[in-house]
Scaffold this active site. Sequence first.
Site, PDB file in Angstrom:
ATOM      1  N   ASP C 232      10.358  19.170  30.076  1.00 42.08           N
ATOM      2  CA  ASP C 232       9.638  17.962  30.520  1.00 42.08           C
ATOM      3  C   ASP C 232      10.053  17.506  31.919  1.00 42.08           C
ATOM      4  OD1 ASP C 232       8.476  18.001  28.044  1.00 42.08           O
ATOM      5  OD2 ASP C 232       9.647  16.358  27.228  1.00 42.08           O
ATOM      6  N   GLU C 233      10.774  18.339  32.663  1.00 48.39           N
ATOM      7  CA  GLU C 233      11.252  17.924  33.981  1.00 48.39           C
ATOM      8  C   GLU C 233      10.662  18.760  35.107  1.00 48.39           C
ATOM      9  OE1 GLU C 233      13.047  15.406  34.938  1.00 48.39           O
ATOM     10  OE2 GLU C 233      13.583  14.617  32.984  1.00 48.39           O
TER      11      GLU C 233
END
Lengths: 288, 288, 288, 288
Positions: C232-233
């Site tokens: 998610d980064e």
Amino acid sequence: MEGDTLATMPAIVLSLSCPDRPGIVHSVTGVLASAGGNILESQQYGDIDTGQFFLRIEAEIPGTIGDLREPVDELADRFQGRIELAEKDRPLKTIIMASTTSHCLTDLLYEQRMGRLPIEVARVVSNHDKLRPIADFYEAPYTHIPFVKERREEAEAQLMEIVDETGAELIVLARYMQVLSPQLCKRMAGSIINIHHSFLPSFKGARPYQQAHDRGVKLIGATAHYVTEDLDEGPIIEQDVERVSHALSAPDLQAIGEDVERRVLARAVRWHAEDRVLRNGQRTVVFP
Amino acid sequence: MEGDTLATMPAIVLSLSCPDRPGIVHSVTGVLASAGGNILESQQYGDIDTGQFFLRIEAEIPGTIGDLREPVDELADRFQGRIELAEKDRPLKTIIMASTTSHCLTDLLYEQRMGRLPIEVARVVSNHDKLRPIADFYEAPYTHIPFVKERREEAEAQLMEIVDETGAELIVLARYMQVLSPQLCKRMAGSIINIHHSFLPSFKGARPYQQAHDRGVKLIGATAHYVTEDLDEGPIIEQDVERVSHALSAPDLQAIGEDVERRVLARAVRWHAEDRVLRNGQRTVVFP
Amino acid sequence: MEGDTLATMPAIVLSLSCPDRPGIVHSVTGVLASAGGNILESQQYGDIDTGQFFLRIEAEIPGTIGDLREPVDELADRFQGRIELAEKDRPLKTIIMASTTSHCLTDLLYEQRMGRLPIEVARVVSNHDKLRPIADFYEAPYTHIPFVKERREEAEAQLMEIVDETGAELIVLARYMQVLSPQLCKRMAGSIINIHHSFLPSFKGARPYQQAHDRGVKLIGATAHYVTEDLDEGPIIEQDVERVSHALSAPDLQAIGEDVERRVLARAVRWHAEDRVLRNGQRTVVFP
Amino acid sequence: MEGDTLATMPAIVLSLSCPDRPGIVHSVTGVLASAGGNILESQQYGDIDTGQFFLRIEAEIPGTIGDLREPVDELADRFQGRIELAEKDRPLKTIIMASTTSHCLTDLLYEQRMGRLPIEVARVVSNHDKLRPIADFYEAPYTHIPFVKERREEAEAQLMEIVDETGAELIVLARYMQVLSPQLCKRMAGSIINIHHSFLPSFKGARPYQQAHDRGVKLIGATAHYVTEDLDEGPIIEQDVERVSHALSAPDLQAIGEDVERRVLARAVRWHAEDRVLRNGQRTVVFP
């Protein structure tokens, strides 16, 4: 008539929240009907998760709001909830707090002047003297309370005095860059609105536009929320966003963001002042 | 309970429009309360200009919808208006009409399949055979009615037969490129929804994306509206837009526009099928 | 001509990123001019913070793309950067991965079929068999790779085999609910696009719509990003939001959110396939 | 460096439009390179329909803008087009005209004061005296030119005098409710920007919010456009919309619409002042 306006009748706003059960709407409309009232607008919401029921009714009544107090209090007792009664469009006594950026303050004063924000600006309070000319232009009284760390208590005492003196019912933090004390937050719980310059819960804390820039987001936003002791965690009233591109610097994002901030804050203050925002635990019910 | 759902109780939707006068809401909620009903959702609107009042209530009732017919008919008489009663989430028998472009048809069938659109696709009707595989995939019966100018009456007769045979309550023109006859428009008045590929009233008529391109607009949009005999002038149900730039050709605008069209049409059909759209002269009242 | 299209000439896309210095654009356009090329579209961006320069040019050339390789490689050396050359509109070999929800897969296949997505769907891979009929309808080959925890390595090996066999240049995670191994992330770095069902960085991790519901946000969104080992980064390619209200349940938010997801993912995939997305550290430069 | 900023170098904006042909970009960047210039930003567009090519380049140059005049004039000759050269961020001398509503005027003055609008407010001109205090607050000179039908020519002569005296390069009609004479429109062609309170081409003419209300639209908007002799038909620079519901009265629509107007007008003026808007017949090319 349910939706009509007779100029001679005063209008009231009734807002209720209570545990859900049968017959609430019928009972409330019954009280209004008995008083000869006409419903102008009505919105309701039952939260299945929490079992709470929320209702907001605007109505015209032939007499005064006082005539409704007793039957309404009885209803509140019966349904073990909270019912607020207010005169419609009664200006809410409001303190606006700001620091050095002027866009939110300017916008609130302008909207108030244009008759679109049912508030009375009882005082503008700032920890700087920079924004005084704007307040002067809009003929709003301005108090400069310098905020020095060692004398923070003194500053807050002065603010509380202003609250008492003006009978302020709402404090709007229009980009006020100091944290209020837990005591003040508690005392004015549900009556302090802050504009946070990010799309919460993203980018809590300081320098959100720099954070947004570093993360490379494609939209930036702003959030108006009630202030609680838990910083940036209070119930959200309103949010909005604007599209941005890679080519924008952090200051560019800020310029765009400030335009979003003032729109979001003005909407939140208007809805609050019109009794359109009801608390539902850590969330809000908004009847716009 | 006003906002709660008991799985065992059927839910109904009551929608009312009548001349505005005092006591309507109290009377209607009274009928529901007498029947042991619980209000789940309620929205109302009084139009000051026209003096019409509109109300939509979702409620659970212990018995059947039939029990409410008599008292509701009495109410309609008393208030000289129209009250509709419907089972909530009852799938509306629907005919979807399309020509050769598939985006709207595909989206409606997909949303229906996913359980988000309370319709039953009684038939897909097209003046071409091109879209049959899509209907097949979603197991929707497909009828190809060739449309030849000289035999237009015949084609319409065939369509009317399908309406009768299926008991269709709604016709959705999902980019159907033929004009329906005034007779059919009249017969199904208020029950035909069209998607127009422009932000009405801009760019009525043919080739709206080319028109939009030529005018150099910076946003393009779509409009879902009820069909009346007056082409492109029926009451608007929903509209939306998307931002575009000078660099886009008319076909580019069309590609973006089609995505707007399918979203707008799906929303309009869902709101209609959920009895959330009430007619107010040439306008609509939408309780979303 | 700079902006014209001659049907007989092939078009190419040149994308460059290198440390910023004077003369880059003039040198690159010089190489194109020497080859008799005509510039169709050109976008550039210099990042003041990082000192990186980014350029994307579409041009027509009279010969073949091969004629440009040598002078372009020389440029890359001279400017110590990366220059990619690609045939415009060449379909990118793509593997779409999905689990059980179909909206993103359906939309990608539909857009590809309509000629709006320059990809060739080399394979649909899923850890379930549920979505096979959709792939069948669009005539896309489907491989079911069951994902059992103990045999995760085996499953990944099978996936890698498919990558090799198809020559896939892009993997799209169209709501694929398994985490890819760090090895695969590394090997396909910059060539895996994921759709995350929240407006990142808000609501990372599982059940984002439930999180959004609990926090009471007023807008929900979706984020398409490159996959890195850091869940998610990865760099954000595109984001969008839709307005929601207190009355919507977590499943309602999900239904609205899924419509946002498919739009955002389709845009991200199109821009990637058209070489419009350049990496800038943890951020992206998007020339839409 | 192509994208870098050296504080000591002045920056210029070059904007070109000419018939499309090969080699334009290479030639223009060649002139800049010869002068030791560094490109900061560059955008281009070739219109396939009209065969026109558009280019905007921001660059730093070591010398003065005068050094570029000769080679740039030669380029313009060679390509039979128009090339404008301007110092970046040079404030454009601007006359703002308004009547009695203040939102657009206030916003422009505020944005200018905040340093976000590269204009110098040479004069505020109004056919009323009502808005003088706002101009005073922002220290902008204010001229009241009463507009009486019989003495219209006199009024326009006075305006033209102000244009000459101030050397105004731009006139912004910030809700100025009078029609300018064809002579003035011609003389200042491409240098007069108007905000129209509707989403053109919908609702041309008077009382657009009332028209929008009557038609029952679900979005209302505003349009900033260049003024031509053909009322409401000039090239569109920017548009935006806001969602509205059936419950809003025409005055409500107006309040929301005014907020859209000021945003749209401020964007259009900023883009124009930054030389980001190029004319393309009846359309505009905007490089935002």
